[in-house]
Design a protein around this motif. Structure first.
Motif, PDB file in Angstrom:
ATOM      1  N   PRO A  31       0.825  -1.214   0.000  1.00 29.90           N
ATOM      2  CA  PRO A  31       0.000   0.000   0.000  1.00 29.90           C
ATOM      3  C   PRO A  31       0.858   1.264   0.000  1.00 29.90           C
ATOM      4  CG  PRO A  31      -0.870  -1.594   1.552  1.00 29.90           C
ATOM      5  CD  PRO A  31       0.458  -2.144   1.092  1.00 29.90           C
ATOM      6  N   GLY A  32       0.335   2.304  -0.616  1.00 32.21           N
ATOM      7  CA  GLY A  32       1.071   3.554  -0.743  1.00 32.21           C
ATOM      8  C   GLY A  32       1.704   3.654  -2.111  1.00 32.21           C
ATOM      9  N   GLY A  33       2.287   4.778  -2.400  1.00 32.54           N
ATOM     10  CA  GLY A  33       2.891   4.988  -3.698  1.00 32.54           C
ATOM     11  C   GLY A  33       1.872   5.481  -4.705  1.00 32.54           C
ATOM     12  N   VAL A  34       2.383   6.070  -5.793  1.00 30.12           N
ATOM     13  CA  VAL A  34       1.518   6.708  -6.779  1.00 30.12           C
ATOM     14  C   VAL A  34       0.631   5.694  -7.481  1.00 30.12           C
ATOM     15  CG1 VAL A  34       1.489   8.042  -8.923  1.00 30.12           C
ATOM     16  CG2 VAL A  34       3.108   8.640  -7.116  1.00 30.12           C
ATOM     17  N   GLY A  35       1.232   4.622  -7.997  1.00 30.56           N
ATOM     18  CA  GLY A  35       0.451   3.651  -8.753  1.00 30.56           C
ATOM     19  C   GLY A  35      -0.615   2.980  -7.913  1.00 30.56           C
ATOM     20  N   ARG A  36      -0.270   2.597  -6.707  1.00 34.04           N
ATOM     21  CA  ARG A  36      -1.240   1.925  -5.841  1.00 34.04           C
ATOM     22  C   ARG A  36      -2.368   2.892  -5.456  1.00 34.04           C
ATOM     23  NH1 ARG A  36      -0.337  -2.823  -2.853  1.00 34.04           N
ATOM     24  NH2 ARG A  36      -2.368  -3.581  -2.113  1.00 34.04           N
ATOM     25  N   THR A  37      -2.037   4.177  -5.280  1.00 32.76           N
ATOM     26  CA  THR A  37      -3.053   5.174  -4.956  1.00 32.76           C
ATOM     27  C   THR A  37      -4.052   5.326  -6.099  1.00 32.76           C
ATOM     28  OG1 THR A  37      -1.527   6.395  -3.532  1.00 32.76           O
ATOM     29  CG2 THR A  37      -3.439   7.594  -4.370  1.00 32.76           C
ATOM     30  N   VAL A  38      -3.550   5.375  -7.336  1.00 38.15           N
ATOM     31  CA  VAL A  38      -4.451   5.489  -8.482  1.00 38.15           C
ATOM     32  C   VAL A  38      -5.350   4.260  -8.573  1.00 38.15           C
ATOM     33  CG1 VAL A  38      -4.577   5.601 -10.994  1.00 38.15           C
ATOM     34  CG2 VAL A  38      -2.914   7.007  -9.774  1.00 38.15           C
ATOM     35  N   LEU A  39      -4.784   3.089  -8.356  1.00 38.75           N
ATOM     36  CA  LEU A  39      -5.592   1.870  -8.395  1.00 38.75           C
ATOM     37  C   LEU A  39      -6.689   1.913  -7.333  1.00 38.75           C
ATOM     38  CD1 LEU A  39      -6.047  -0.961  -9.569  1.00 38.75           C
ATOM     39  CD2 LEU A  39      -4.457  -1.830  -7.828  1.00 38.75           C
ATOM     40  N   ARG A  40      -6.329   2.346  -6.139  1.00 40.80           N
ATOM     41  CA  ARG A  40      -7.317   2.450  -5.067  1.00 40.80           C
ATOM     42  C   ARG A  40      -8.426   3.427  -5.431  1.00 40.80           C
ATOM     43  NH1 ARG A  40      -4.880   5.578  -0.455  1.00 40.80           N
ATOM     44  NH2 ARG A  40      -5.565   7.258  -1.835  1.00 40.80           N
ATOM     45  N   ASN A  41      -8.058   4.582  -6.022  1.00 40.54           N
ATOM     46  CA  ASN A  41      -9.061   5.572  -6.392  1.00 40.54           C
ATOM     47  C   ASN A  41      -9.956   5.076  -7.530  1.00 40.54           C
ATOM     48  OD1 ASN A  41      -7.935   7.218  -4.463  1.00 40.54           O
ATOM     49  ND2 ASN A  41      -6.745   8.447  -5.920  1.00 40.54           N
ATOM     50  N   LEU A  42      -9.372   4.324  -8.448  1.00 40.66           N
ATOM     51  CA  LEU A  42     -10.176   3.727  -9.516  1.00 40.66           C
ATOM     52  C   LEU A  42     -11.261   2.816  -8.943  1.00 40.66           C
ATOM     53  CD1 LEU A  42      -7.669   2.735 -12.364  1.00 40.66           C
ATOM     54  CD2 LEU A  42      -9.834   3.943 -12.684  1.00 40.66           C
ATOM     55  N   LEU A  43     -10.860   1.985  -8.016  1.00 45.12           N
ATOM     56  CA  LEU A  43     -11.811   1.040  -7.429  1.00 45.12           C
ATOM     57  C   LEU A  43     -12.841   1.770  -6.571  1.00 45.12           C
ATOM     58  CD1 LEU A  43      -9.294  -1.786  -6.422  1.00 45.12           C
ATOM     59  CD2 LEU A  43     -10.762  -1.675  -8.447  1.00 45.12           C
ATOM     60  N   ALA A  44     -12.393   2.782  -5.827  1.00 45.61           N
ATOM     61  CA  ALA A  44     -13.315   3.498  -4.951  1.00 45.61           C
ATOM     62  C   ALA A  44     -14.358   4.286  -5.724  1.00 45.61           C
ATOM     63  CB  ALA A  44     -12.533   4.434  -4.025  1.00 45.61           C
ATOM     64  N   SER A  45     -14.018   4.733  -6.942  1.00 45.84           N
ATOM     65  CA  SER A  45     -14.957   5.525  -7.729  1.00 45.84           C
ATOM     66  C   SER A  45     -16.036   4.674  -8.382  1.00 45.84           C
ATOM     67  CB  SER A  45     -14.207   6.310  -8.816  1.00 45.84           C
ATOM     68  OG  SER A  45     -13.631   5.428  -9.772  1.00 45.84           O
ATOM     69  N   GLY A  46     -15.877   3.350  -8.333  1.00 45.70           N
ATOM     70  CA  GLY A  46     -16.863   2.478  -8.955  1.00 45.70           C
ATOM     71  C   GLY A  46     -16.721   2.406 -10.460  1.00 45.70           C
ATOM     72  N   TYR A  47     -15.488   2.508 -10.953  1.00 45.38           N
ATOM     73  CA  TYR A  47     -15.233   2.465 -12.395  1.00 45.38           C
ATOM     74  C   TYR A  47     -15.928   1.264 -13.028  1.00 45.38           C
ATOM     75  CZ  TYR A  47     -12.599   1.764 -16.727  1.00 45.38           C
ATOM     76  OH  TYR A  47     -12.238   1.557 -18.043  1.00 45.38           O
ATOM     77  N   THR A  48     -16.627   1.515 -14.119  1.00 44.43           N
ATOM     78  CA  THR A  48     -17.476   0.487 -14.718  1.00 44.43           C
ATOM     79  C   THR A  48     -16.730  -0.445 -15.673  1.00 44.43           C
ATOM     80  OG1 THR A  48     -18.087   2.002 -16.512  1.00 44.43           O
ATOM     81  CG2 THR A  48     -19.506   1.972 -14.549  1.00 44.43           C
ATOM     82  N   GLY A  49     -15.501  -0.094 -16.034  1.00 43.46           N
ATOM     83  CA  GLY A  49     -14.754  -0.938 -16.959  1.00 43.46           C
ATOM     84  C   GLY A  49     -13.869  -1.938 -16.242  1.00 43.46           C
ATOM     85  N   ARG A  50     -13.010  -2.585 -16.996  1.00 47.06           N
ATOM     86  CA  ARG A  50     -12.076  -3.571 -16.448  1.00 47.06           C
ATOM     87  C   ARG A  50     -10.801  -2.868 -15.986  1.00 47.06           C
ATOM     88  NH1 ARG A  50     -13.809  -5.059 -21.211  1.00 47.06           N
ATOM     89  NH2 ARG A  50     -11.791  -4.676 -22.205  1.00 47.06           N
ATOM     90  N   THR A  51     -10.252  -3.328 -14.889  1.00 49.92           N
ATOM     91  CA  THR A  51      -9.062  -2.713 -14.299  1.00 49.92           C
ATOM     92  C   THR A  51      -7.980  -3.764 -14.134  1.00 49.92           C
ATOM     93  OG1 THR A  51     -10.493  -1.182 -13.076  1.00 49.92           O
ATOM     94  CG2 THR A  51      -8.197  -1.325 -12.382  1.00 49.92           C
ATOM     95  N   TYR A  52      -6.731  -3.379 -14.411  1.00 47.18           N
ATOM     96  CA  TYR A  52      -5.607  -4.295 -14.286  1.00 47.18           C
ATOM     97  C   TYR A  52      -4.469  -3.588 -13.561  1.00 47.18           C
ATOM     98  CZ  TYR A  52      -8.162  -6.505 -18.116  1.00 47.18           C
ATOM     99  OH  TYR A  52      -9.145  -7.063 -18.889  1.00 47.18           O
ATOM    100  N   ALA A  53      -3.758  -4.344 -12.727  1.00 46.18           N
ATOM    101  CA  ALA A  53      -2.542  -3.857 -12.068  1.00 46.18           C
ATOM    102  C   ALA A  53      -1.354  -4.476 -12.785  1.00 46.18           C
ATOM    103  CB  ALA A  53      -2.541  -4.234 -10.597  1.00 46.18           C
ATOM    104  N   VAL A  54      -0.392  -3.635 -13.173  1.00 45.31           N
ATOM    105  CA  VAL A  54       0.755  -4.112 -13.933  1.00 45.31           C
ATOM    106  C   VAL A  54       2.034  -3.638 -13.262  1.00 45.31           C
ATOM    107  CG1 VAL A  54       1.938  -4.096 -16.167  1.00 45.31           C
ATOM    108  CG2 VAL A  54      -0.555  -4.069 -16.095  1.00 45.31           C
ATOM    109  N   ASN A  55       2.954  -4.569 -13.032  1.00 43.66           N
ATOM    110  CA  ASN A  55       4.261  -4.245 -12.468  1.00 43.66           C
ATOM    111  C   ASN A  55       5.193  -5.404 -12.783  1.00 43.66           C
ATOM    112  OD1 ASN A  55       6.545  -3.654 -10.895  1.00 43.66           O
ATOM    113  ND2 ASN A  55       5.310  -2.673  -9.291  1.00 43.66           N
ATOM    114  N   ARG A  56       6.288  -5.134 -13.447  1.00 47.22           N
ATOM    115  CA  ARG A  56       7.182  -6.222 -13.837  1.00 47.22           C
ATOM    116  C   ARG A  56       7.851  -6.870 -12.626  1.00 47.22           C
ATOM    117  NH1 ARG A  56      12.530  -3.288 -16.495  1.00 47.22           N
ATOM    118  NH2 ARG A  56      13.271  -2.254 -14.592  1.00 47.22           N
TER     119      ARG A  56
END
Length: 1014
Positions: free
Chosen positions: A227-252
């Motif tokens: 938890p924390g960091g820019v990417g994880r924060t954006v992912l959290r906000n995407l989920l919290a907003s109820g985004y209607t599309g598909r969401t993926y987390a990517v990190n090599r």
């Protein structure tokens, strides 16, 4: 791409023909000349074209290209034979070529001015507007090389290609010969071709932003494992907003066994995702961004939001990294928001996207917000949230390397969910285009702008844009001309946005003030006067007024035909124990909503002092609902009884302005009340009225608003007839300033509905070819390639070609020459110095007027030389006296970024010391000229101030139009100053003129469509 040694050294590779373009579906592609290095690309491209398309191109089965064909199609001289290709990912998706021909259709060279043109577009990319973009660019190339016409042979069954030619807007001729359609296109741009080009540009750029704001799927690249960091924060906000599309987390760096993160699929790369990814949010260090962009491009991602920092804001090295980032993304057909962005938000119910660092997604509303600063974006989101306002969309562009405020205007223009566009800008990459887009958008919905970095004298870090030399005051005036509501602070932007999004536009400047505090009412009254409004005496309901008293007073004011807007002022009620009563805010808000629900087309604003819960309660009503369509009754016809129309945001159709061809249906527009009778339009009524626009008829009802008032409303319309949200302000000055901006904008809307014209009488007294010949001859003799100033006689001759007479002067190097000049011109005369340090400085004694005879002239000459120096230093001249009048100054100049600007002011201290100068973009219309002379603060001097005789403003307006026409017809005229222009009660006299010629600067708003490269 560099040319090979095989190419002609006389015609170097024309890299200025390279361009990035936005296609019809919002994707990008690159157009460039074809070179000898493209043989393999051409063969690969041709192999992917269907047999049918090949047949349409060559009129016969043509399965493959021969070696001779490949050589012919890749070897060009860039003059008589030119080929252009459209590329995505480095591969061809379309080509066009022309070959210059003579009257017999055989290969030729100049001066032959006709060429045969042919297109071929890969089938998978047909329908994306590739051929249309290629036609624009190949036509521009041909004009540059002296070709005036295109000839094309098209099979009758090839309807797509025939449509491309037909819809281009060029003048064309058709014939049917030997089983094919023969088309001839005149390549000179026409109003129609320019309108078609701009219509296509608008739809494509709007679609490119829409693809970013409404993706079907989002991948966050750089999502942290903890938890924390820019990417994880954006992912959290995407989920919290109820985004209607598909969401993926990517990190090599994800473990191979990690399947999900925060409940969404987790992947080490985009290649592991089986489905299409539309939008990628990149939150990795700058040195890893190119790898991420390449991964996105290779897997068909449509757009990028780059949150990563470390680019142009870090200096020259970072700026080059930023340019390479844009080149890389565009090569794959992707657009970029950022880098160094804060993110994007779309509150539409079908999307609910919060791909940003904002912890809380704003409520759904009718305001679109664009900002070039993440910090300002945070402040604006917070301020709007506190005021109970919702957003339709939000873009924080960061360094604005690609997607800009211009793109946002293109999107906002047709976005049905946006009623008001708010923009915080720190730089204008293309001011000409901004003004054009802002004018068109402002004709249907308000555009409110805050311009940062106004006085720093430098471009903000991270913004690589053309430098403009025009002062900020001029920029502001040009924005006003385009209908933009320019404010100074983000607080004022929020204040104006709330009023414009929640209330109808006022019909005029008359304001009713009512409330329970006499002092607060007086403060509001004073603020109205300071902002140029016309307040009625405040109505004091006394401190004993109940919410019902407020309701009754507001309903009465809304029904009163003598006011155009209402400001309600309120202070807390005090109980018997001396403490403010609780719960009063909600009760008062309910009463005010009931008053406006009775029906009115007038805006209402509330000024309150520490009434708890009032602002929130006022904002709670319908803050996320779509606005209500309505028609508007002209103020002059409105009865004093309450109307049957509800207050609140008004939705109608676009005003009656000519629509550009192929622009599609006009977007939904705010209804604009017709001009109300009575004063208040000009800032200074005594300055004389500008030409009035005809009263506009009521706009047609929008969806859900039946044309028949007796018809039953649809469920959608019934739902929208809930009370609108009423904006509340903690200070009278803020409410009044917002209302004043709405009044000025509504007035602009009424005038814009009927555009001004350029009088036809000018054509009879203008010698455009003669002026062009003079300019060409003068530039040919200029030793400096940057141009040269004209002498007094040269300037007089050039201006005379446009009907601008400059009173002659004769040199007076000694007293005898002065007497001879005066005898030739006729007494009375003026004796003036023309030395640069004394020019136009009558206050230093360098001008002697009304010299009646030889004796007085010799005496004046002696006094002048005794006081200021030798004749050789003073360069004195003699000029016949002009009729008495008001001294003014008229100027025109060309700024490489903003374009040609026409300026006017009173000569001397008003313009030079106080900066009292008005500006308009060229070409100016009759309305622009009339408004220009009435826009300065000292305008009353021209209209009989303090009993003086009014001057001939009609002659002054004609002079402005003639000068505008000169610099518009001849961009080589880069600077003109007419000073002084003495305007008398009858006629005017131009006493001095200076003109500078130079090769014209490049026009960034003309030519074929292209994305800027900063």
């Amino acid at each position: 791409m560099e040319p090979t040694p095989e190419q002609s050294p006389h015609h170097a590779y024309p890299d200025h023909w390279e361009a990035d373009v936005v296609l019809r579906d919002g994707g990008t592609a690159r157009i460039r000349p074809i070179t000898t290095d493209d043989a393999e690309r051409l063969v690969s491209f041709y192999e992917q074209v269907s047999d049918e398309s090949k047949y349409y191109r060559f009129f016969a089965p043509y399965p493959r290209l021969s070696d001779r064909d490949v050589h012919r199609f890749t070897h060009h001289d860039y003059v008589d034979r030119v080929g252009l290709a459209v590329t995505i990912g480095g591969e061809f998706i379309g080509t066009v070529r022309y070959d210059r021909i003579n009257d017999q259709g055989r290969p030729a060279s100049a001066p032959a001015d006709e060429a045969e043109v042919a297109f071929l577009v890969q089938d998978a990319h047909q329908g994306r507007g590739v051929a249309s973009a290629l036609l624009e660019h190949i036509a521009a190339v041909a004009r540059e090389r002296g070709i005036r016409r295109f000839a094309a042979e098209v099979l009758p069954a090839n309807n797509k290609m025939i449509k491309v030619f037909r819809d281009g807007g060029y003048t064309q001729r058709r014939s049917f010969e030997d089983g094919s359609v023969h088309l001839t296109l005149d390549l000179e741009p026409t109003e129609k071709s320019l309108a078609v080009q701009r219509g296509r540009e608008q739809r494509a750029e709007a679609r490119s932003v829409q693809r970013l704001l409404a993706p079907g799927s989002v991948a966050v690249i750089g999502t942290g494992r903890t938890p924390g960091g820019v990417g994880r924060t954006v992912l959290r906000n995407l989920l919290a907003s109820g985004y209607t599309g598909r969401t993926y987390a990517v990190n090599r760096a994800f473990d191979e066994g990690l399947a999900t993160l925060d409940g969404v699929p987790a992947h080490r790369s985009l290649g592991e995702i089986d489905e299409q990814v539309d939008l990628a949010v990149i939150a990795v260090p700058a040195h890893r961004v190119p790898e991420a962009v390449a991964d996105c491009g290779e897997h068909g991602v449509q757009g990028l939001v780059v949150l990563s920092a470390g680019y142009a804001e870090r200096g020259a090295e970072g700026r080059e990294l930023q340019r390479e980032l844009v080149r890389q993304a565009r090569s794959y057909g992707m657009r970029i928001i950022g880098p160094n962005a804060f993110g994007i938000i779309n509150t539409a119910e079908s999307v609910r996207l919060n791909a940003s660092l904002a912890p809380e997604s704003p409520a759904r509303g009718r305001i679109g917000l664009f900002t070039q600063s993440g910090a300002i974006g945070i402040a604006l989101l917070s301020g709007l949230h506190r005021r109970g306002a919702g957003l339709s969309s939000f873009i924080s562009a960061g360094n604005r390397a690609d997607v800009s405020g211009n793109d946002f205007l293109q999107y906002s223009f047709e976005d049905a969910d946006t009623d008001v566009a708010l923009l915080y800008l720190e730089s204008l990459g293309n001011p000409r285009k901004f003004n054009r887009l802002a004018r068109r958008t402002a004709a249907v919905k308000p555009v409110v702008v805050v311009k940062g970095a106004r006085h720093s004298g430098s471009t903000p870090p991270g913004h690589a844009v053309p430098v403009s030399r025009i002062p900020d005051a001029t920029v502001s005036a040009l924005m006003r001309q385009a209908g933009v509501i320019r404010v100074d602070t983000v607080t004022e932007m929020v204040d104006a946005g709330l009023l414009l999004a929640g209330q109808p536009l006022p019909a005029g400047p008359r304001v009713a003030i009512l409330g329970n505090s006499e002092s607060l009412g007086l403060l509001t009254y004073d603020a109205c006067l300071a902002e140029g409004l016309r307040p009625r005496p405040p109505i004091d309901l006394t401190t004993a007024a109940s919410p019902q008293d407020f309701r009754d007073a507001l309903a009465e004011a809304l029904a009163d035909g003598t006011c155009d807007a209402v400001i309600v002022t309120a202070i807390p009620w005090v109980g018997e124990n001396g403490e403010a009563e609780t719960g009063d805010g909600q009760v008062l808000a309910a009463a005010l909503h009931k008053a406006v629900a009775g029906g009115s087309a007038k805006p209402v604003a509330v000024v309150h002092v520490e009434i708890g819960g009032l602002a929130e309660a006022l904002a709670a009503a319908s803050s996320t609902a779509a606005p209500r369509p309505r028609t508007v009754t002209p103020a002059a016809d409105r009865p004093r009884a309450a109307t049957t129309l509800p207050t609140g945001p008004a939705r109608g159709t676009a005003p009656a302005t000519p629509a550009a061809p192929e622009t599609g249906p006009a977007p939904a527009a705010r209804s604009t009340p017709p001009a109300s009778p009575g004063p208040g339009s000009p800032a200074y009524p005594e300055a004389g009225p500008a030409p009035e626009a005809p009263t506009t008829p009521p706009l047609r009802p929008g969806p859900g608003s039946p044309a028949d008032p007796q018809a039953s409303p649809t469920p959608e319309a019934a739902r929208d007839h809930a009370p609108g949200r009423i904006p509340a302000y903690p200070a009278a000055e803020r409410a009044v300033r917002a209302l004043a901006e709405a009044v000025k904008y509504a007035q602009w809307r009424r005038q814009a509905a009927v555009p001004g014209k350029i009088p036809e009488f000018l054509d009879d007294t203008i010698d455009e070819p003669g002026a062009a010949a003079l300019i060409e001859a003068q530039l040919a003799t200029a030793p400096d390639p940057r141009g040269r100033p004209l002498t007094h006689d040269e300037a007089r001759e050039l201006l005379g070609r446009y009907g601008i007479a400059v009173r002659p002067t004769l040199p007076a190097p000694d007293p005898e020459a002065a007497v001879a000049a005066a005898t030739r011109l006729g007494y009375p005369v003026a004796l003036k110095t023309t030395a640069p340090h004394l020019r136009h400085r009558a206050d230093l004694g360098g001008v002697r007027l009304d010299i009646a005879d030889e004796e007085a002239l010799r005496r004046a000459y002696g006094e002048l030389t005794d006081l200021l120096g030798k004749p050789a230093e003073l360069l004195p001249v003699v000029q016949a006296m002009a009729p008495r009048g008001v001294d003014t100054v008229v100027r025109a100049s060309i700024d490489a970024a903003a374009g040609a600007v026409l300026s006017f002011g009173l000569a001397g201290a008003p313009s030079e010391l106080l900066g009292d100068t008005a500006h308009r973009l060229v070409p100016a219309t009759d309305r622009d000229a009339a408004e220009l002379i009435r826009s300065i603060r000292a305008a009353p001097v021209l209209f009989g101030w303090r009993g003086s005789a009014p001057v001939d403003t009609a002659a002054l307006e004609e002079l402005l139009l003639r000068l505008s026409r000169l610099v518009d017809d001849h961009p080589e005229v880069v600077s003109v100053a007419l000073e002084p222009v003495v305007v008398a009660p009858h006629g005017l006299t131009v006493l001095g003129a200076s003109v500078r010629l130079a090769p014209p600067p490049a026009r960034s708003d003309l030519g074929p469509r292209r994305l800027p490269n900063y």
